[in-house]
Write a protein that holds these residues in place. Structure first.
Motif, PDB file in Angstrom:
ATOM      1  N   UNK A  24      43.080  27.707  43.549  1.00  0.00           N
ATOM      2  CA  UNK A  24      43.033  27.725  42.084  1.00  0.00           C
ATOM      3  C   UNK A  24      43.789  28.933  41.521  1.00  0.00           C
ATOM      4  N   UNK A  25      44.088  28.889  40.212  1.00  0.00           N
ATOM      5  CA  UNK A  25      44.699  30.061  39.580  1.00  0.00           C
ATOM      6  C   UNK A  25      43.776  31.273  39.723  1.00  0.00           C
ATOM      7  N   UNK A  26      44.347  32.466  39.714  1.00  0.00           N
ATOM      8  CA  UNK A  26      43.538  33.666  39.917  1.00  0.00           C
ATOM      9  C   UNK A  26      44.052  34.795  39.042  1.00  0.00           C
ATOM     10  N   UNK A  27      43.261  35.837  38.962  1.00  0.00           N
ATOM     11  CA  UNK A  27      43.659  37.049  38.236  1.00  0.00           C
ATOM     12  C   UNK A  27      43.473  38.231  39.176  1.00  0.00           C
ATOM     13  N   UNK A  28      44.428  39.144  39.160  1.00  0.00           N
ATOM     14  CA  UNK A  28      44.311  40.354  39.968  1.00  0.00           C
ATOM     15  C   UNK A  28      43.362  41.318  39.278  1.00  0.00           C
ATOM     16  N   UNK A  29      42.578  42.012  40.081  1.00  0.00           N
ATOM     17  CA  UNK A  29      41.632  42.991  39.565  1.00  0.00           C
ATOM     18  C   UNK A  29      42.053  44.372  40.061  1.00  0.00           C
ATOM     19  N   UNK A  30      42.201  45.288  39.120  1.00  0.00           N
ATOM     20  CA  UNK A  30      42.495  46.685  39.454  1.00  0.00           C
ATOM     21  C   UNK A  30      41.256  47.520  39.197  1.00  0.00           C
ATOM     22  N   UNK A  36      42.754  45.665  43.851  1.00  0.00           N
ATOM     23  CA  UNK A  36      41.765  45.605  44.923  1.00  0.00           C
ATOM     24  C   UNK A  36      41.348  44.187  45.285  1.00  0.00           C
ATOM     25  N   UNK A  37      41.628  43.198  44.402  1.00  0.00           N
ATOM     26  CA  UNK A  37      41.153  41.852  44.700  1.00  0.00           C
ATOM     27  C   UNK A  37      41.822  40.813  43.813  1.00  0.00           C
ATOM     28  N   UNK A  38      41.643  39.557  44.215  1.00  0.00           N
ATOM     29  CA  UNK A  38      41.989  38.404  43.398  1.00  0.00           C
ATOM     30  C   UNK A  38      40.673  37.796  42.952  1.00  0.00           C
ATOM     31  N   UNK A  45      34.786  39.115  39.461  1.00  0.00           N
ATOM     32  CA  UNK A  45      35.024  40.443  38.882  1.00  0.00           C
ATOM     33  C   UNK A  45      33.782  41.312  39.044  1.00  0.00           C
ATOM     34  N   UNK A  46      32.610  40.742  38.776  1.00  0.00           N
ATOM     35  CA  UNK A  46      31.362  41.494  38.928  1.00  0.00           C
ATOM     36  C   UNK A  46      31.112  41.885  40.382  1.00  0.00           C
ATOM     37  N   UNK A  47      31.427  40.982  41.313  1.00  0.00           N
ATOM     38  CA  UNK A  47      31.233  41.278  42.738  1.00  0.00           C
ATOM     39  C   UNK A  47      32.157  42.401  43.199  1.00  0.00           C
ATOM     40  N   UNK A  48      33.414  42.365  42.764  1.00  0.00           N
ATOM     41  CA  UNK A  48      34.371  43.415  43.129  1.00  0.00           C
ATOM     42  C   UNK A  48      33.916  44.763  42.564  1.00  0.00           C
TER      43      UNK A  48
END
Length: 78
Positions: A24-30, A36-38, A45-48
């Motif tokens: 699926x589409x994703x967003x990068x998390x900084x 640090x994650x997709x 986002x909350x888990x990261x």
């Protein structure tokens, strides 16, 4: 000018970038400027954030999370 009269500029520790193509589409998390994650959902986002030791009580708080290219409900390409 007193300090209280000056505008407060904060840099949130978490930045969620634009939606990227994928299945699926994703967003990068900084976090702190480092990718640090997709993420494919708000839950990701909350888990990261939790793994990084950051407690997020409000995903709409701009001092905590910066959403680039759409808010927390935007997870598909336009």
């Amino acid at each position: 000018m007193t300090e209280s009269a000056s505008p407060r500029v904060s840099t949130p520790r978490i930045t969620v970038l634009n939606v990227q193509p994928g299945d699926p589409p994703f967003r990068l998390v900084e976090i702190d400027g480092e990718v640090v994650a997709e993420a494919t959902s708000m839950t990701d986002v909350l888990a990261v954030a939790a793994l990084a030791g950051i407690r997020v009580h409000d995903l709409d708080d701009p001092e905590v999370v910066r959403w680039v290219g759409g808010g927390k409900f935007h997870w598909r390409l336009r």
